[in-house]
Design a protein around this motif. Structure first.
Motif, PDB file in Angstrom:
ATOM      1  N   ASP A   1     -38.671 -10.301  67.607  1.00  0.00           N
ATOM      2  CA  ASP A   1     -37.376  -9.977  68.209  1.00  0.00           C
ATOM      3  C   ASP A   1     -36.360 -11.108  68.071  1.00  0.00           C
ATOM      4  O   ASP A   1     -35.153 -10.856  67.922  1.00  0.00           O
ATOM      5  N   GLU A   2     -36.843 -12.353  68.110  1.00  0.00           N
ATOM      6  CA  GLU A   2     -35.901 -13.474  68.154  1.00  0.00           C
ATOM      7  C   GLU A   2     -35.107 -13.670  66.877  1.00  0.00           C
ATOM      8  O   GLU A   2     -34.105 -14.403  66.875  1.00  0.00           O
ATOM      9  N   VAL A   3     -35.504 -13.043  65.753  1.00  0.00           N
ATOM     10  CA  VAL A   3     -34.744 -13.225  64.515  1.00  0.00           C
ATOM     11  C   VAL A   3     -33.520 -12.316  64.455  1.00  0.00           C
ATOM     12  O   VAL A   3     -32.641 -12.534  63.618  1.00  0.00           O
ATOM     13  N   TRP A   4     -33.432 -11.332  65.344  1.00  0.00           N
ATOM     14  CA  TRP A   4     -32.372 -10.319  65.221  1.00  0.00           C
ATOM     15  C   TRP A   4     -31.096 -10.792  65.904  1.00  0.00           C
ATOM     16  O   TRP A   4     -31.036 -10.945  67.117  1.00  0.00           O
ATOM     17  N   GLN A   5     -30.072 -11.008  65.106  1.00  0.00           N
ATOM     18  CA  GLN A   5     -28.760 -11.376  65.617  1.00  0.00           C
ATOM     19  C   GLN A   5     -28.001 -10.142  66.089  1.00  0.00           C
ATOM     20  O   GLN A   5     -27.214 -10.199  67.032  1.00  0.00           O
ATOM     21  N   ALA A   6     -28.222  -9.030  65.408  1.00  0.00           N
ATOM     22  CA  ALA A   6     -27.562  -7.759  65.707  1.00  0.00           C
ATOM     23  C   ALA A   6     -28.389  -6.672  65.034  1.00  0.00           C
ATOM     24  O   ALA A   6     -29.277  -6.971  64.223  1.00  0.00           O
ATOM     25  N   PRO A   7     -28.141  -5.393  65.347  1.00  0.00           N
ATOM     26  CA  PRO A   7     -28.857  -4.346  64.625  1.00  0.00           C
ATOM     27  C   PRO A   7     -28.680  -4.494  63.115  1.00  0.00           C
ATOM     28  O   PRO A   7     -27.564  -4.708  62.633  1.00  0.00           O
ATOM     29  N   ASP A   8     -29.776  -4.446  62.376  1.00  0.00           N
ATOM     30  CA  ASP A   8     -29.773  -4.509  60.911  1.00  0.00           C
ATOM     31  C   ASP A   8     -29.362  -5.872  60.363  1.00  0.00           C
ATOM     32  O   ASP A   8     -29.021  -5.993  59.185  1.00  0.00           O
TER      33      ASP A   8
ATOM     34  N   GLN B   1     -19.880  -7.163  59.995  1.00  0.00           N
ATOM     35  CA  GLN B   1     -18.874  -7.558  60.980  1.00  0.00           C
ATOM     36  C   GLN B   1     -19.476  -8.446  62.062  1.00  0.00           C
ATOM     37  O   GLN B   1     -18.860  -9.427  62.494  1.00  0.00           O
ATOM     38  N   ALA B   2     -20.706  -8.122  62.485  1.00  0.00           N
ATOM     39  CA  ALA B   2     -21.371  -8.951  63.486  1.00  0.00           C
ATOM     40  C   ALA B   2     -21.595 -10.367  62.965  1.00  0.00           C
ATOM     41  O   ALA B   2     -21.387 -11.354  63.698  1.00  0.00           O
ATOM     42  N   LEU B   3     -21.974 -10.500  61.701  1.00  0.00           N
ATOM     43  CA  LEU B   3     -22.208 -11.825  61.131  1.00  0.00           C
ATOM     44  C   LEU B   3     -20.893 -12.578  60.953  1.00  0.00           C
ATOM     45  O   LEU B   3     -20.812 -13.782  61.228  1.00  0.00           O
ATOM     46  N   ILE B   4     -19.866 -11.886  60.507  1.00  0.00           N
ATOM     47  CA  ILE B   4     -18.549 -12.515  60.329  1.00  0.00           C
ATOM     48  C   ILE B   4     -18.023 -13.037  61.663  1.00  0.00           C
ATOM     49  O   ILE B   4     -17.512 -14.162  61.753  1.00  0.00           O
ATOM     50  N   ASP B   5     -18.181 -12.225  62.699  1.00  0.00           N
ATOM     51  CA  ASP B   5     -17.719 -12.658  64.027  1.00  0.00           C
ATOM     52  C   ASP B   5     -18.551 -13.829  64.538  1.00  0.00           C
ATOM     53  O   ASP B   5     -18.012 -14.775  65.141  1.00  0.00           O
ATOM     54  N   HIS B   6     -19.854 -13.796  64.316  1.00  0.00           N
ATOM     55  CA  HIS B   6     -20.740 -14.848  64.812  1.00  0.00           C
ATOM     56  C   HIS B   6     -20.460 -16.190  64.141  1.00  0.00           C
ATOM     57  O   HIS B   6     -20.468 -17.240  64.800  1.00  0.00           O
ATOM     58  N   LEU B   7     -20.188 -16.167  62.835  1.00  0.00           N
ATOM     59  CA  LEU B   7     -20.017 -17.407  62.076  1.00  0.00           C
ATOM     60  C   LEU B   7     -18.556 -17.806  61.881  1.00  0.00           C
ATOM     61  O   LEU B   7     -18.286 -18.893  61.387  1.00  0.00           O
ATOM     62  N   GLY B   8     -17.634 -16.928  62.226  1.00  0.00           N
ATOM     63  CA  GLY B   8     -16.219 -17.221  61.989  1.00  0.00           C
ATOM     64  C   GLY B   8     -15.857 -17.208  60.519  1.00  0.00           C
ATOM     65  O   GLY B   8     -15.017 -17.988  60.060  1.00  0.00           O
ATOM     66  N   ILE B   9     -16.456 -16.301  59.769  1.00  0.00           N
ATOM     67  CA  ILE B   9     -16.251 -16.217  58.321  1.00  0.00           C
ATOM     68  C   ILE B   9     -14.818 -15.777  58.015  1.00  0.00           C
ATOM     69  O   ILE B   9     -14.293 -14.868  58.648  1.00  0.00           O
TER      70      ILE B   9
END
Length: 320
Positions: free
Chosen positions: A62-69, A118-126
């Protein structure tokens, strides 16, 4: 105006602070973006690596999941999957003292894949995304006689084409000619690039310098990946690596190509770059994929589109 001695890929990314380089087609595509990532980091950019994954992500803790998918793969991630390019790359990065995170997108349809982006972009500020294709079949528009393996490429293209708020969205391809192994006619690829030139969406090509630090590290990473997945080494990255070493013709580096004739050559070390918006606009079926949730829906809708075509563009012989 473009600088004569500078690739437009570099010009377009100059103002970006945080860049995501993402393998578009799954498998080892992210490795085709590794030289770019290394060069951009050396130039002072924050660069993050991601890949559409073929691995069995849903068995991960579970701990590897930043967001669904969307899973964060690090060098110490535990898995039973023997085929895991993202993990192989994370371990190689750690061996070389680099940040060892490689983000993995699940193999899903356009809607959930875009949400994961979008979840990754928001998380990293891409602020800039570069999709990387190992080979050039992402440049096909859909009516060619052979499309290679389009499903993952098109899922990634459609997902990123619908993102907003980015300063740049680009596609770059490494490994011209390799997709002939999957039935792609590269004269038609060049015809498509000519059309993108007319709309200002083809940003040119440049080659990997064989004696550069980035190329040396890329060759080391490909060799490391081959050791990590000995039963399924990458044909694409193996071909590019062979070309970088100066090999030519029907070079044997994996039993996976047994029974076929390869044509390893210097064109395989070229990056071809286009804009996401221009490439998406020229694709003849991308709109049909917009509401997909599953990868198999993408396969079905591509097949339906192909069945409706009155004719396909026939293969053309490269005349020189």
């Amino acid at each position: 105006m473009s600088a004569f001695f500078e690739p437009q890929l570099r010009t377009r990314l100059r103002a970006a602070e945080r860049i995501l380089i993402a393998g578009a087609g799954g498998g080892f595509d992210v490795y085709a973006g590794l030289p770019l990532a290394l060069a951009l980091r050396a130039a002072g950019h924050q660069v993050h690596l991601a890949n559409l994954s073929f691995s069995h992500l849903y068995g991960l803790p579970d701990e590897v999941w930043q967001a669904p998918d969307l899973a964060r793969i690090r060098s110490d991630t535990v898995t039973r999957d023997s085929y895991f390019p993202e993990l192989a790359l994370a371990r190689w990065l750690r061996l070389h003292g680099m940040p060892d995170t490689v983000w993995a997108f699940a193999s899903v349809g356009v809607q959930p894949l875009r949400a994961a982006y979008q979840a990754l972009i928001d998380h990293l500020g891409i602020d800039a995304v570069v999709l990387v294709d190992g080979g050039t079949d992402i440049l096909l528009r859909g009516d060619e006689a052979g499309l290679g393996t389009p499903e993952e490429d098109m899922a990634s293209l459609a997902a990123v084409a619908g993102l907003e708020g980015l300063t740049e969205r680009l596609v770059t391809c490494l490994g011209f000619g390799i997709d002939a192994y999957h039935g792609v006619n590269h004269a038609l690829v060049l015809e498509n690039l000519a059309a993108l030139t007319r709309t200002g969406d083809y940003l040119g090509a440049f080659s990997l310098p064989a004696d550069s630090r980035e190329s040396r590290l890329y060759l080391d990473a490909v060799a490391h990946a081959r050791q990590a997945t000995p039963d399924h080494p990458s044909i694409v990255q193996g071909s590019v690596a062979a070309a970088l070493r100066g090999e030519f013709g029907d070079v044997r580096f994996t039993a996976r190509t047994r029974g076929s004739e390869l044509f390893i050559n210097p064109l395989m070390t070229l990056y071809f770059t286009v804009t996401v918006s221009g490439l998406a606009a020229r694709n003849l079926y991308l709109d049909r994929l917009e509401q997909t949730v599953l990868m198999r829906q993408i396969s079905t809708r591509i097949e339906e589109f192909r069945d409706e075509l009155p004719r396909q563009r026939p293969p053309r012989a490269y005349p020189h």
